[in-house]
Design a protein around this motif. Structure first.
Motif, PDB file in Angstrom:
ATOM      1  N   SER A 163       0.776  -1.017  -0.063  1.00 22.39           N
ATOM      2  CA  SER A 163       0.011   0.110   0.033  1.00 22.39           C
ATOM      3  C   SER A 163       0.769   1.343   0.037  1.00 22.39           C
ATOM      4  CB  SER A 163      -0.916   0.092   1.218  1.00 22.39           C
ATOM      5  OG  SER A 163      -0.123   0.022   2.477  1.00 22.39           O
ATOM      6  N   LEU A 164       2.183   1.058  -0.467  1.00 24.20           N
ATOM      7  CA  LEU A 164       3.044   2.440  -0.403  1.00 24.20           C
ATOM      8  C   LEU A 164       2.752   3.021  -1.618  1.00 24.20           C
ATOM      9  CD1 LEU A 164       6.437   0.271   0.025  1.00 24.20           C
ATOM     10  CD2 LEU A 164       4.821   1.201   1.720  1.00 24.20           C
ATOM     11  N   SER A 165       3.166   4.394  -1.628  1.00 28.70           N
ATOM     12  CA  SER A 165       2.851   5.053  -2.644  1.00 28.70           C
ATOM     13  C   SER A 165       3.737   4.721  -4.003  1.00 28.70           C
ATOM     14  CB  SER A 165       3.387   6.608  -2.453  1.00 28.70           C
ATOM     15  OG  SER A 165       4.829   6.783  -2.295  1.00 28.70           O
ATOM     16  N   ASP A 166       3.181   5.162  -5.430  1.00 26.92           N
ATOM     17  CA  ASP A 166       3.888   4.411  -6.635  1.00 26.92           C
ATOM     18  C   ASP A 166       5.249   5.138  -6.609  1.00 26.92           C
ATOM     19  OD1 ASP A 166       1.442   3.264  -7.128  1.00 26.92           O
ATOM     20  OD2 ASP A 166       0.955   4.763  -8.637  1.00 26.92           O
ATOM     21  N   THR A 183      20.079  -5.099   2.360  1.00 26.78           N
ATOM     22  CA  THR A 183      19.522  -5.396   3.425  1.00 26.78           C
ATOM     23  C   THR A 183      18.295  -4.363   3.946  1.00 26.78           C
ATOM     24  OG1 THR A 183      21.001  -4.015   4.984  1.00 26.78           O
ATOM     25  CG2 THR A 183      21.639  -6.419   4.270  1.00 26.78           C
ATOM     26  N   PRO A 184      17.453  -4.767   4.806  1.00 27.24           N
ATOM     27  CA  PRO A 184      16.445  -3.823   5.339  1.00 27.24           C
ATOM     28  C   PRO A 184      17.130  -2.455   5.869  1.00 27.24           C
ATOM     29  CG  PRO A 184      15.641  -5.930   5.843  1.00 27.24           C
ATOM     30  CD  PRO A 184      17.226  -6.282   5.208  1.00 27.24           C
ATOM     31  N   LEU A 185      18.177  -2.808   6.769  1.00 31.75           N
ATOM     32  CA  LEU A 185      18.721  -1.678   7.160  1.00 31.75           C
ATOM     33  C   LEU A 185      19.323  -0.740   6.422  1.00 31.75           C
ATOM     34  CD1 LEU A 185      19.958  -0.742  10.109  1.00 31.75           C
ATOM     35  CD2 LEU A 185      22.015  -1.851   9.644  1.00 31.75           C
ATOM     36  N   SER A 204      11.533  19.697  -4.357  1.00 36.16           N
ATOM     37  CA  SER A 204       9.981  18.749  -3.954  1.00 36.16           C
ATOM     38  C   SER A 204      10.664  17.546  -3.687  1.00 36.16           C
ATOM     39  CB  SER A 204       9.197  18.741  -5.345  1.00 36.16           C
ATOM     40  OG  SER A 204       9.650  18.191  -6.354  1.00 36.16           O
ATOM     41  N   TYR A 205       9.505  16.789  -3.145  1.00 35.38           N
ATOM     42  CA  TYR A 205      10.023  15.297  -2.583  1.00 35.38           C
ATOM     43  C   TYR A 205       9.646  14.263  -3.512  1.00 35.38           C
ATOM     44  CZ  TYR A 205       9.932  18.524   1.323  1.00 35.38           C
ATOM     45  OH  TYR A 205       9.945  19.439   2.083  1.00 35.38           O
ATOM     46  N   ILE A 206      10.356  13.358  -3.591  1.00 31.32           N
ATOM     47  CA  ILE A 206      10.305  12.238  -4.593  1.00 31.32           C
ATOM     48  C   ILE A 206       9.014  11.372  -4.384  1.00 31.32           C
ATOM     49  CG2 ILE A 206      11.900  10.630  -3.566  1.00 31.32           C
ATOM     50  CD1 ILE A 206      12.721   9.915  -6.352  1.00 31.32           C
ATOM     51  N   PHE A 207       9.000  11.217  -3.084  1.00 30.23           N
ATOM     52  CA  PHE A 207       7.592  10.259  -2.472  1.00 30.23           C
ATOM     53  C   PHE A 207       7.051  11.019  -1.283  1.00 30.23           C
ATOM     54  CE2 PHE A 207      11.528   8.024  -1.165  1.00 30.23           C
ATOM     55  CZ  PHE A 207      11.771   8.077  -0.034  1.00 30.23           C
ATOM     56  N   SER A 208       5.800  10.725  -1.076  1.00 24.64           N
ATOM     57  CA  SER A 208       5.089  11.465   0.065  1.00 24.64           C
ATOM     58  C   SER A 208       5.296  10.970   1.573  1.00 24.64           C
ATOM     59  CB  SER A 208       3.547  11.389  -0.309  1.00 24.64           C
ATOM     60  OG  SER A 208       3.292  10.031  -0.165  1.00 24.64           O
ATOM     61  N   GLU A 209       5.692   9.776   1.720  1.00 24.96           N
ATOM     62  CA  GLU A 209       6.001   8.950   2.922  1.00 24.96           C
ATOM     63  C   GLU A 209       7.219   9.645   3.703  1.00 24.96           C
ATOM     64  OE1 GLU A 209       4.202   5.827   0.563  1.00 24.96           O
ATOM     65  OE2 GLU A 209       5.618   7.411   0.261  1.00 24.96           O
ATOM     66  N   THR A 210       6.883   9.755   5.151  1.00 26.70           N
ATOM     67  CA  THR A 210       8.004  10.382   6.022  1.00 26.70           C
ATOM     68  C   THR A 210       8.370   9.373   6.987  1.00 26.70           C
ATOM     69  OG1 THR A 210       6.071  10.709   7.681  1.00 26.70           O
ATOM     70  CG2 THR A 210       6.720  12.585   5.997  1.00 26.70           C
ATOM     71  N   ARG A 221       8.162   3.524   8.293  1.00 25.21           N
ATOM     72  CA  ARG A 221       7.612   2.220   8.902  1.00 25.21           C
ATOM     73  C   ARG A 221       6.842   1.166   8.265  1.00 25.21           C
ATOM     74  NH1 ARG A 221       6.203   1.088  14.027  1.00 25.21           N
ATOM     75  NH2 ARG A 221       6.777   2.958  14.905  1.00 25.21           N
ATOM     76  N   SER A 222       6.233   1.800   7.152  1.00 25.97           N
ATOM     77  CA  SER A 222       5.665   0.742   6.116  1.00 25.97           C
ATOM     78  C   SER A 222       6.635   0.054   5.267  1.00 25.97           C
ATOM     79  CB  SER A 222       4.683   1.808   4.893  1.00 25.97           C
ATOM     80  OG  SER A 222       5.495   2.627   4.483  1.00 25.97           O
ATOM     81  N   VAL A 223       7.942   0.498   5.071  1.00 27.09           N
ATOM     82  CA  VAL A 223       8.785  -0.188   4.370  1.00 27.09           C
ATOM     83  C   VAL A 223       9.336  -1.206   5.520  1.00 27.09           C
ATOM     84  CG1 VAL A 223      11.134  -0.145   3.419  1.00 27.09           C
ATOM     85  CG2 VAL A 223       9.316   1.778   2.778  1.00 27.09           C
ATOM     86  N   TYR A 224       9.632  -0.844   6.721  1.00 26.56           N
ATOM     87  CA  TYR A 224       9.898  -1.612   7.814  1.00 26.56           C
ATOM     88  C   TYR A 224       9.043  -2.737   7.873  1.00 26.56           C
ATOM     89  CZ  TYR A 224      10.866  -3.695  12.526  1.00 26.56           C
ATOM     90  OH  TYR A 224      11.170  -4.026  13.625  1.00 26.56           O
ATOM     91  N   ASN A 225       7.642  -2.637   7.800  1.00 30.31           N
ATOM     92  CA  ASN A 225       6.745  -3.689   8.101  1.00 30.31           C
ATOM     93  C   ASN A 225       6.887  -4.739   6.843  1.00 30.31           C
ATOM     94  OD1 ASN A 225       6.070  -2.679  10.625  1.00 30.31           O
ATOM     95  ND2 ASN A 225       4.303  -1.546   9.665  1.00 30.31           N
ATOM     96  N   LEU A 226       7.210  -4.196   5.822  1.00 28.99           N
ATOM     97  CA  LEU A 226       7.158  -4.937   4.560  1.00 28.99           C
ATOM     98  C   LEU A 226       8.163  -5.984   4.589  1.00 28.99           C
ATOM     99  CD1 LEU A 226       6.012  -5.428   1.766  1.00 28.99           C
ATOM    100  CD2 LEU A 226       7.366  -3.452   0.880  1.00 28.99           C
ATOM    101  N   PHE A 227       9.557  -5.482   4.907  1.00 27.34           N
ATOM    102  CA  PHE A 227      10.800  -6.223   4.814  1.00 27.34           C
ATOM    103  C   PHE A 227      11.368  -6.902   6.322  1.00 27.34           C
ATOM    104  CE2 PHE A 227      10.979  -3.467   1.076  1.00 27.34           C
ATOM    105  CZ  PHE A 227      10.663  -4.331   0.246  1.00 27.34           C
ATOM    106  N   ARG A 228      10.737  -6.460   7.338  1.00 28.78           N
ATOM    107  CA  ARG A 228      10.838  -6.918   8.593  1.00 28.78           C
ATOM    108  C   ARG A 228      11.523  -8.410   8.593  1.00 28.78           C
ATOM    109  NH1 ARG A 228       6.339  -5.688  12.630  1.00 28.78           N
ATOM    110  NH2 ARG A 228       7.952  -6.115  14.033  1.00 28.78           N
ATOM    111  N   ASP A 229      10.859  -9.306   8.026  1.00 28.88           N
ATOM    112  CA  ASP A 229      11.332 -10.679   7.999  1.00 28.88           C
ATOM    113  C   ASP A 229      12.629 -11.098   7.681  1.00 28.88           C
ATOM    114  OD1 ASP A 229       8.921 -11.218   8.997  1.00 28.88           O
ATOM    115  OD2 ASP A 229       7.831 -12.096   7.175  1.00 28.88           O
ATOM    116  N   PHE A 230      13.377 -10.225   7.330  1.00 25.48           N
ATOM    117  CA  PHE A 230      14.662 -10.239   6.382  1.00 25.48           C
ATOM    118  C   PHE A 230      15.535 -10.002   7.469  1.00 25.48           C
ATOM    119  CE2 PHE A 230      11.871 -10.252   2.800  1.00 25.48           C
ATOM    120  CZ  PHE A 230      12.350 -11.257   2.167  1.00 25.48           C
TER     121      PHE A 230
END
Length: 333
Positions: A163-166, A183-185, A204-210, A221-230
């Motif tokens: 559900s991340l921005s395009d 790696t996720p880090l 300007s900003y390349i993506f809207s997420e902070t 955080r949304s990216v962290y949740n996506l790849f946390r299993d690694f």
């Protein structure tokens, strides 16, 4: 261009001779249409004639198949196999869920080239969990209950995860396609730098997420949740084949900024990038009042990131790798 040199029997020389593998253009007629392909050919180093070496005909067939699929926009065998893994579903249930015959996917995995219509359905299923969920529900009565439930769970999980921005998906896709491993880090920090460099160069900003100022650096955080299993391991999973080609969502300026970061900051591990960030004003200000290893979820405003990297640009000229490398060298001293 020469690839490698070995030896085999040359019919013209009637002897074992060394050969060189080269890339050679050929034309083929497929379904009444002419195509230009490039295949691998063995050339005798003694007489210059083409040689027939073991396995080359089969390899040429694979080369032509891959190039033909690319030319016609046909999904690859690898992508079809990834569909099974992405949605945790078998070949027959996947065929039925997509509205095909029961053994259609099996035939495609064996090398049969799908029609453009069927290829587009599979490509859409791979790139859109929402579409796959729609197809599963539409053809629910055609597949076993257990297969349906597993597919729906996987599709809903992927739908929520992506559900991340395009633009953020595009940057992640570009990073995956450019770097051998990440790696996720490291990914979290590269996203932060890409946001910073782009905003400094373009205003300007390349993506809207902070991002948030965690103890080890900025975290989306949304990216962290996506790849946390690694955890600390390189991100490598068939599920994320769904990101392939998302980099097409980036324009030239966005690709330029991402490429600048990956060609400079991307050469360093997560800990080295953490060392740099811990000296930078946006993270320091967001962490003000916290102990070094105290958890925090304070947001780092995008405006703060833009202001800081704009000042870095004024001093180093970060529109080039030379300027960024000079900045990195100073920060690592």
């Amino acid at each position: 261009m020469s690839i490698t040199v070995k030896e085999d029997f040359c019919v013209e020389c009637r002897n074992i001779e060394p050969y060189t593998l080269i890339r050679k253009p050929v034309q083929k007629i497929i379904r009444d249409r002419q195509y230009d392909f490039v295949i691998t050919t063995a050339i005798c180093q003694n007489c210059g004639s083409e040689m027939s070496i073991p396995g080359l005909i089969n390899y040429n067939s694979q080369e032509i198949d891959k190039q033909y699929r690319t030319a016609e926009g046909i999904v690859s065998v690898e992508d079809i196999a990834n569909l099974l893994k992405v949605y945790n579903i078998g070949k027959a249930p996947l065929s039925l869920a997509l509205g095909f015959g029961e053994i259609t996917i099996t035939r495609y995995l064996s090398g049969q080239v799908p029609s453009k219509e069927y290829s587009d359905v599979m490509r859409r299923a791979l790139s859109s969990p929402a579409f796959m969920k729609k197809m599963l529900n539409k053809n629910k009565d055609r597949i076993a209950s257990s297969a349906y439930k597993k597919g729906i769970r996987a599709a809903e999980s992927m739908e929520k995860a992506f559900s991340l921005s395009d633009k953020l998906l595009g940057v992640i896709s570009f990073t995956f396609s450019t770097m051998e491993e990440v790696t996720p880090l490291a990914l979290q920090k590269l996203l932060y730098f890409i946001q910073g460099i782009y905003s400094a160069l373009n205003g300007s900003y390349i993506f809207s997420e902070t991002c948030e100022a965690w103890e080890h650096g900025p975290v989306y955080r949304s990216v962290y949740n996506l790849f946390r299993d690694f955890s600390y391991n390189p991100i490598e999973d068939a599920r994320f084949s769904i990101l392939r080609s998302k980099e097409a969502l980036l324009d030239q300026d966005e690709r330029h900024a991402a490429d600048l970061v990956l060609q400079t900051f991307g050469l360093y591990g997560g800990k080295a990038l953490e060392h740099i960030i811990h000296k930078e004003e946006p993270w320091i200000m967001a962490r003000k009042g916290y102990e070094p290893f105290e958890p925090s979820q304070v947001m780092i405003p995008n405006d703060s990131i833009k202001r800081y990297f704009s000042s870095v640009n004024e001093k180093y000229g970060i529109s080039s790798t030379e300027g960024l490398n000079a900045y990195i060298a100073d920060m690592l001293r």
